[in-house]
Design an enzyme around this catalytic site. Structure first.
Site, mmCIF file in Angstrom:
data_model
loop_
_atom_site.group_PDB
_atom_site.id
_atom_site.type_symbol
_atom_site.label_atom_id
_atom_site.label_comp_id
_atom_site.label_asym_id
_atom_site.label_seq_id
_atom_site.Cartn_x
_atom_site.Cartn_y
_atom_site.Cartn_z
ATOM 1 N N ASP A 12 0.812 -1.228 0.000
ATOM 2 C CA ASP A 12 0.000 0.000 0.000
ATOM 3 C C ASP A 12 0.842 1.272 0.000
ATOM 4 O O ASP A 12 0.460 2.291 0.569
ATOM 5 C CB ASP A 12 -0.969 0.021 1.208
ATOM 6 C CG ASP A 12 -1.845 -1.217 1.225
ATOM 7 O OD1 ASP A 12 -2.271 -1.635 0.137
ATOM 8 O OD2 ASP A 12 -2.087 -1.759 2.315
ATOM 9 N N HIS A 40 -4.623 -1.951 -5.682
ATOM 10 C CA HIS A 40 -3.837 -0.845 -6.213
ATOM 11 C C HIS A 40 -4.795 0.247 -6.679
ATOM 12 O O HIS A 40 -5.621 0.027 -7.556
ATOM 13 C CB HIS A 40 -2.964 -1.317 -7.386
ATOM 14 C CG HIS A 40 -1.899 -2.301 -6.977
ATOM 15 N ND1 HIS A 40 -1.043 -2.900 -7.857
ATOM 16 C CD2 HIS A 40 -1.545 -2.773 -5.754
ATOM 17 C CE1 HIS A 40 -0.216 -3.697 -7.196
ATOM 18 N NE2 HIS A 40 -0.511 -3.648 -5.914
HETATM 19 P P1 GDP Z 1 -0.688 0.133 -3.591
HETATM 20 O O1 GDP Z 1 -1.325 -1.106 -3.084
HETATM 21 O O2 GDP Z 1 0.775 0.208 -3.297
HETATM 22 O O3 GDP Z 1 -0.984 0.414 -5.032
HETATM 23 O O4 GDP Z 1 -1.332 1.350 -2.748
HETATM 24 P P2 GDP Z 1 -2.888 1.530 -2.339
HETATM 25 O O5 GDP Z 1 -3.635 1.971 -3.532
HETATM 26 O O6 GDP Z 1 -3.381 0.350 -1.598
HETATM 27 O O7 GDP Z 1 -2.782 2.693 -1.260
HETATM 28 C C1 GDP Z 1 -2.322 3.962 -1.584
HETATM 29 C C2 GDP Z 1 -3.419 4.973 -1.259
HETATM 30 O O8 GDP Z 1 -2.869 6.265 -1.209
HETATM 31 C C3 GDP Z 1 -4.490 5.051 -2.321
HETATM 32 O O9 GDP Z 1 -5.714 5.379 -1.703
HETATM 33 C C4 GDP Z 1 -4.017 6.187 -3.215
HETATM 34 O O10 GDP Z 1 -5.075 6.826 -3.916
HETATM 35 C C5 GDP Z 1 -3.409 7.111 -2.201
HETATM 36 N N1 GDP Z 1 -2.259 7.891 -2.667
HETATM 37 C C6 GDP Z 1 -1.263 7.534 -3.509
HETATM 38 N N2 GDP Z 1 -0.328 8.500 -3.604
HETATM 39 C C7 GDP Z 1 -0.735 9.506 -2.770
HETATM 40 C C8 GDP Z 1 -0.189 10.751 -2.406
HETATM 41 O O11 GDP Z 1 0.871 11.166 -2.821
HETATM 42 N N3 GDP Z 1 -0.912 11.504 -1.512
HETATM 43 C C9 GDP Z 1 -2.093 11.088 -0.992
HETATM 44 N N4 GDP Z 1 -2.720 11.871 -0.123
HETATM 45 N N5 GDP Z 1 -2.627 9.902 -1.317
HETATM 46 C C10 GDP Z 1 -1.970 9.123 -2.191
HETATM 47 MG MG MG Z 2 -2.818 -1.717 -1.813
#
Ligand code: GDP
Ligand code: MG
Length: 424
Positions: A12, A40
């Site tokens: 995440d 993701h």
């Molecule tokens: P992944 O599993 O690594 O792809 O990550 P996730 O999607 O599970 O979690 C990342 C969360 O952070 C998601 O809700 C994204 O929309 C949000 N997100 C990603 N980059 C940023 C950022 O730079 N700032 C903020 N505030 N939210 C972000």
């Molecule tokens: Mg995730």
């Protein structure tokens, strides 16, 4: 050009959003491990999407997406995920989605077994997503799985199903005391999805190798992070597959090709879903504030994520095992509410201070050593260049860069595609 995009922490970290962003320069994006336990999140002009199985390049029209042999695929889930995308106007066809004939099918009984086992464990549960991932990977290594390529022949998958169910039902009925899995139901499940997916199945190794010969650029997308890798993570609180960069060519179907570089995605603070040691964990009001600021609720499950400050020993270990050439530091904007930012700089293991990431049994006993750095305490979400950042935010990035000993090339300051800064 073969690039892996991998998680440095517990997952995440924002891999989906970084793959969505950086895939603008690539022709192919391949997921190489895991199943629909991934979540993701991608936010762009088409809307907000949570991808569990599909590679995060699926939202770019000119990118071909590959699901590699290292994956386990619940076809019922994939069917639903594709429908959600096509309903939103995203194209998903055999032209832009290729599924490896060697990928493993995650069956409904794997899901059932995951739930039965977590329930049996009670308080000692692993914190599984209950989507069948650990049983299906277990069966893969027991050589009792149906693979995607088997679905191209009804005779093959019928025979395989019969061989496997005879064995699986011993576990379901005699170990867990549940009702026998019905052969007819499983066969009609396979019939349905064999028909739906037959045109997507191919040898992704040949596909990627030929594409690379023709000068195409390939990105390998990991699920979860270094600390959840089956071998290098916090065993047994790991996932059941290899999340690390070195596995990317193998899991994508091209063990013959070498990675050009590896980009690590690292969060500006720590979060963790599921059980197991999480040394830097915050509790109470302090935790609640960070969870709210970061919207830290599981993308796949909706579960509140455990949160804590940036963890230097864990992150540096993540960077090392991922062999990263450069990093993206994500969600920096989330820390804007803090006047002072806590950082876990070392672990105290029964009086011994260490900055190395310890073996599981010592990790269980580790307490965080926390230091505070000055916060910036203002909105940074509109910053697009390093010069736009307040000094304290710039200093925080440089402090972390030094601590993990790898270049932070990208910093994200918001969840949308364009909310990022290139540092170099
Ligand atoms: P992944 O599993 O690594 O792809 O990550 P996730 O999607 O599970 O979690 C990342 C969360 O952070 C998601 O809700 C994204 O929309 C949000 N997100 C990603 N980059 C940023 C950022 O730079 N700032 C903020 N505030 N939210 C972000
Ligand atoms: Mg995730």
């Amino acid at each position: 050009m073969l690039t892996s995009i991998v998680g440095i922490n517990w997952g995440d970290e924002g891999k989906g959003r970084m793959v969505d962003l950086l895939s603008q320069d690539y022709d192919i994006v391949s997921r190489y491990q895991g199943g629909n336990n991934a979540g993701h999140t991608v936010i762009n002009e088409l809307g907000k999407f949570i991808l569990n199985l599909l590679p995060s390049g699926i939202l770019r029209e000119d990118v071909v997406n590959v699901m590699g042999p290292g994956m386990v695929i619940d076809l019922e889930h994939l069917s639903g995920e594709i429908k959600r995308l096509t309903d939103a106007g995203v194209k998903v066809t055999p032209e832009n989605l290729k599924i490896s004939n060697k990928a493993i099918v995650c069956m409904p009984y794997h899901r059932q077994q995951d739930i039965l086992e977590e329930d049996r464990l009670g308080d000692a549960k692993y914190g599984s997503t209950r989507r069948g991932i650990s049983p299906v990977y277990g069966d893969k290594y027991m050589k009792k799985c149906i693979r995607m390529g088997d679905l191209l022949s009804k005779e093959t998958y019928t025979k395989e199903l019969s061989r496997i169910l005879e064995w699986k039902n011993l576990t379901i009925t005699k170990v867990y005391g549940a009702d026998e899995v019905s052969f007819d139901e499983m066969l009609s499940w396979l019939d349905k999805y064999a028909e739906e997916f037959k045109d997507f199945i191919c040898d992704t190794g040949i596909y990627i190798t030929n594409a690379v010969k023709n000068g195409k650029k390939v990105m390998f997308e990991a699920q979860l992070g270094a600390l959840r890798d089956i071998d290098y993570g916090i065993y047994p609180y790991t996932s059941s597959s290899s999340t690390i960069a070195a596995y990317a060519p193998i899991g994508a179907g091209v063990p013959n090709l070498k990675l050009t570089n590896s980009i690590g995605i690292m969060k500006a603070y720590s979060t963790c879903v599921g059980e197991g040691p999480f040394t830097a964990e915050m509790f109470g009001e302090e935790a609640e504030k960070l969870r709210e600021a970061g919207g830290e609720y599981g993308a796949a499950t909706g579960r509140p994520r455990r949160v804590g400050p940036f963890d230097i020993p864990a992150s540096r270990y993540g960077v090392t095992v991922q062999g990263c050439d450069e990093l993206a530091l994500t969600k920096l904007d989330v820390l804007s509410y803090l006047e002072e930012i806590p950082v876990c700089v070392a672990y105290d293991v029964e009086g011994t201070i260490t900055t190395e990431f310890p073996y599981s049994t010592e990790l269980e006993k580790a307490k965080p050593v926390v230091e505070y750095v000055k916060g910036w305490n203002c909105d940074i979400s509109k910053c697009r260049k390093p010069e736009d950042l307040p000094k304290e935010a710039y200093d925080y990035i440089k402090y972390i860069e030094k601590a993990v000993n790898s270049k932070i090339k990208y910093v994200s300051v918001g969840a949308s595609r364009d909310e990022y800064i290139v540092m170099y």
